[in-house]
Design a protein around this motif. Structure first.
Motif, short mmCIF file in Angstrom:
data_model
loop_
_atom_site.label_atom_id
_atom_site.label_comp_id
_atom_site.label_asym_id
_atom_site.label_seq_id
_atom_site.Cartn_x
_atom_site.Cartn_y
_atom_site.Cartn_z
N LEU A 123 0.83 -1.21 0.00
CA LEU A 123 0.00 0.00 0.00
C LEU A 123 0.86 1.26 0.00
N TRP A 124 1.94 1.25 0.80
CA TRP A 124 2.83 2.41 0.82
C TRP A 124 3.46 2.63 -0.56
N LYS A 125 3.92 1.57 -1.18
CA LYS A 125 4.56 1.71 -2.49
C LYS A 125 3.55 2.09 -3.57
N ARG A 126 2.30 1.69 -3.38
CA ARG A 126 1.27 2.11 -4.33
C ARG A 126 1.04 3.62 -4.24
N ASN A 127 1.06 4.17 -3.02
CA ASN A 127 0.79 5.58 -2.81
C ASN A 127 2.04 6.46 -2.83
N ASN A 128 3.20 5.85 -2.61
CA ASN A 128 4.46 6.59 -2.55
C ASN A 128 5.55 5.82 -3.30
N PRO A 129 5.44 5.73 -4.62
CA PRO A 129 6.39 4.89 -5.37
C PRO A 129 7.83 5.36 -5.29
N ASP A 130 8.04 6.64 -5.01
CA ASP A 130 9.40 7.17 -5.01
C ASP A 130 9.84 7.68 -3.64
N LYS A 131 9.11 7.28 -2.60
CA LYS A 131 9.43 7.81 -1.27
C LYS A 131 9.61 6.68 -0.28
N ASP A 132 10.68 6.77 0.51
CA ASP A 132 10.95 5.77 1.53
C ASP A 132 9.99 5.95 2.71
N GLY A 133 9.70 4.86 3.42
CA GLY A 133 8.85 4.96 4.61
C GLY A 133 7.83 3.86 4.66
N GLY A 134 6.72 4.13 5.33
CA GLY A 134 5.67 3.13 5.49
C GLY A 134 4.60 3.65 6.42
N TYR A 135 3.48 2.93 6.45
CA TYR A 135 2.39 3.28 7.35
C TYR A 135 2.57 2.53 8.67
N PRO A 136 2.45 3.21 9.80
CA PRO A 136 2.44 2.47 11.08
C PRO A 136 1.34 1.42 11.06
N LEU A 137 1.66 0.23 11.57
CA LEU A 137 0.74 -0.90 11.49
C LEU A 137 0.58 -1.55 12.86
N VAL A 138 -0.66 -1.70 13.28
CA VAL A 138 -0.98 -2.43 14.52
C VAL A 138 -1.83 -3.63 14.12
N ILE A 139 -1.38 -4.83 14.50
CA ILE A 139 -2.11 -6.07 14.17
C ILE A 139 -2.64 -6.68 15.45
N ASN A 140 -3.93 -6.96 15.48
CA ASN A 140 -4.54 -7.59 16.66
C ASN A 140 -4.94 -9.02 16.34
N PHE A 141 -4.52 -9.94 17.21
CA PHE A 141 -4.87 -11.35 17.07
C PHE A 141 -5.40 -11.82 18.42
N SER A 142 -6.73 -11.88 18.55
CA SER A 142 -7.35 -12.13 19.85
C SER A 142 -7.75 -13.58 20.05
N TYR A 143 -7.05 -14.48 19.42
CA TYR A 143 -7.24 -15.90 19.71
C TYR A 143 -6.01 -16.39 20.46
N GLY A 144 -6.23 -17.13 21.52
CA GLY A 144 -5.11 -17.62 22.31
C GLY A 144 -5.01 -19.13 22.29
N MET A 145 -3.86 -19.62 22.71
CA MET A 145 -3.63 -21.05 22.88
C MET A 145 -3.24 -21.26 24.34
N THR A 146 -4.06 -22.00 25.07
CA THR A 146 -3.84 -22.09 26.52
C THR A 146 -2.63 -22.93 26.88
#
Length: 469
Positions: free
Chosen positions: A225-248
């Motif tokens: 997505l960053w490269k699609r919107n910023n093909p000539d610019k270094d960087g990225g979008y901050p990303l938070v991933i939530n995974f609310s399934y646990g293994m006991t």
């Protein structure tokens, strides 16, 4: 058979920029056989993830966008809390892992839909182009979010409430009244709808396979997505991933196959950025802690010579521990207890196994003691129970001994299947050597019935059970 896929966590990376490794067969090279609904699996050769192909499908977003990724079940893509004031979806993409496979050759299963796909279906199933009534039943079935006519199809969004929708609303839901228009424009979503919970296995053993590839895919989409919107610019979008399934169960020390696979994904991303000289934005992965804290599925103690103390914690050692293990009647699924001992050198590990005395006793039977423990071997207890012995490497020259106690269901429709007695089992461990930290975990127990959300989980029925507040 497209109902099964071999998913290999040793090679979860799908990017063609990874050098020196053949990735096209990664999902079918080794690994475990993981169940998938009929028609969901990619029956052909799986292509590497192609960033150029992916980014062509992604929308324009502001440079100060923050991405929220979610890996869950029952994520309602049409919910107004995930749309902006003008009715536009805030989803960048959503991978439905158990949807019928189409022509997306870089996916192992299911199908991935994008913002334009979601928006087109919202328009088709709405009374207006802006926020308003959406025929959610038709929308969900059209995008295979629900498949009520299939025996193994998704059901979560046909219920009164859905876990993934609730969790994503907590993470990034907004009132679609225009009062937070700027935030809605900047806070975008990437979703992965896992297969229905029954497909995770009654003990949750398959969950890691689906989740690892989901997390890897979300990171890939964020970078594309960053490269699609910023093909000539270094960087990225901050990303938070939530995974609310646990293994006991599991080692809970960073050495689980799931934990190691996630670590490899992040290391590979860093290596890829170093090769290209780019600098991505930070990634944060949120995992659950404590959902089962009242289920009596965990216990711990220090085993060893009575007059000694544990070197690190100072806790008093005890030469034996007996855990009453309550296995319920009318349970159609097997029950499992894991016993984990803290890390030891190879020589100390052999000494520990020679000095341990382990008993697993059904109701009304006293001290059914195992034979001498041997790594990579198992011992049967009648026709309805088995104990496996293994070791998990924590670092070079150090491993943790683990015992897995498996007990058959207490009821079955199969007249030939082994049936275990319900009631109060006893798990006893004796050890009189140097103090060693010991943990006991009961694995997750989900119903084998596809439309049920509950299982009859066993539990430790000990008088010293207490609630940690």
């Amino acid at each position: 058979d497209d109902r099964n896929a071999r998913l290999d966590l040793e090679q979860p990376f799908r990017l063609k920029s990874r050098e020196g490794q053949r990735l096209s067969d990664a999902f079918y090279a080794g690994g475990e056989i993981v169940p998938l609904p009929v028609g969901a699996g990619n029956g052909g050769k799986i292509a590497d993830w192609d960033e150029d192909r992916t980014k062509a499908k992604l929308p324009l977003v502001p440079d100060d966008t923050v991405l929220v990724g979610i890996v869950d079940t029952g994520i309602a893509l049409s919910n107004s809390r995930f749309r902006s004031a003008d009715g536009e979806t805030r989803f960048i993409a959503a991978w439905q892992q158990s949807a019928p496979f189409i022509d997306q050759s870089d996916l192992p299963c299911g199908q991935e839909i994008y913002a334009s796909d979601i928006q087109a279906k919202l328009k088709e199933h709405s009374q207006s182009d802006v926020l308003g009534y959406v025929d959610e039943t038709a929308f969900n079935r059209d995008l295979y979010l629900t498949e009520p006519t299939k025996p193994a199809g998704q059901r979560d969004l046909e219920m009164a409430a859905a876990h993934g929708t609730h969790v994503l609303d907590l993470a990034a839901g907004l009132d679609p009244d225009g009062s937070q228009a700027d935030l809605a424009d900047r806070l975008r979503l990437i979703a992965v709808n896992l297969p229905a919970q029954y497909a995770h296995g009654t003990a949750g053993g398959f969950l890691a396979y689906f989740a690892v590839f989901a997390i890897d895919r979300i990171i890939h989409l964020a970078d594309a997505l960053w490269k699609r919107n910023n093909p000539d610019k270094d960087g990225g979008y901050p990303l938070v991933i939530n995974f609310s399934y646990g293994m006991t169960a599991g080692p809970k020390d960073g050495t689980h196959v799931f934990e190691r696979a996630i670590e490899r994904i992040l290391q590979e991303r860093e290596a890829r950025q170093r090769r290209t000289g780019s600098k991505g934005a930070p990634i944060r992965l949120l995992l659950p802690a404590g959902n089962d804290n009242l289920e009596r599925c965990a216990a711990s103690c220090v085993l060893g010579c009575k007059d000694k103390h544990h070197a690190n914690t100072g806790d008093d050692a005890q030469p034996s521990v007996t855990l009453p293990w309550r296995i319920l009647p009318a349970d159609t699924t097997a029950n499992f207890v894991e016993i984990w001992f803290e890390s030891r050198s190879q020589d100390d590990l052999i000494t520990l196994m020679n000095d341990l005395v382990v008993s697993v006793s059904p109701p009304g039977v006293r001290d059914v003691t195992l034979e001498t423990l041997q790594l990579g071997r198992y011992q049967d207890l009648g026709s309805f129970a088995r104990v496996y012995v293994s070791a998990s490497e924590t670092k070079p020259g150090q491993s943790r001994l683990a015992l897995l106690i498996c007990v058959a269901p207490t009821v079955s429709d199969n007249a030939r299947a082994p049936i275990a007695p319900a009631g109060l089992w006893q798990v006893k461990v004796e050890y009189n050597g140097e103090p060693i930290d010991t943990s006991f975990y009961i694995q997750s127990d989900q119903s084998a019935v596809r439309t049920s959300k509950t299982g009859r989980r066993s539990y430790f029925d000990h008088e010293k059970y207490r609630v940690n507040l």
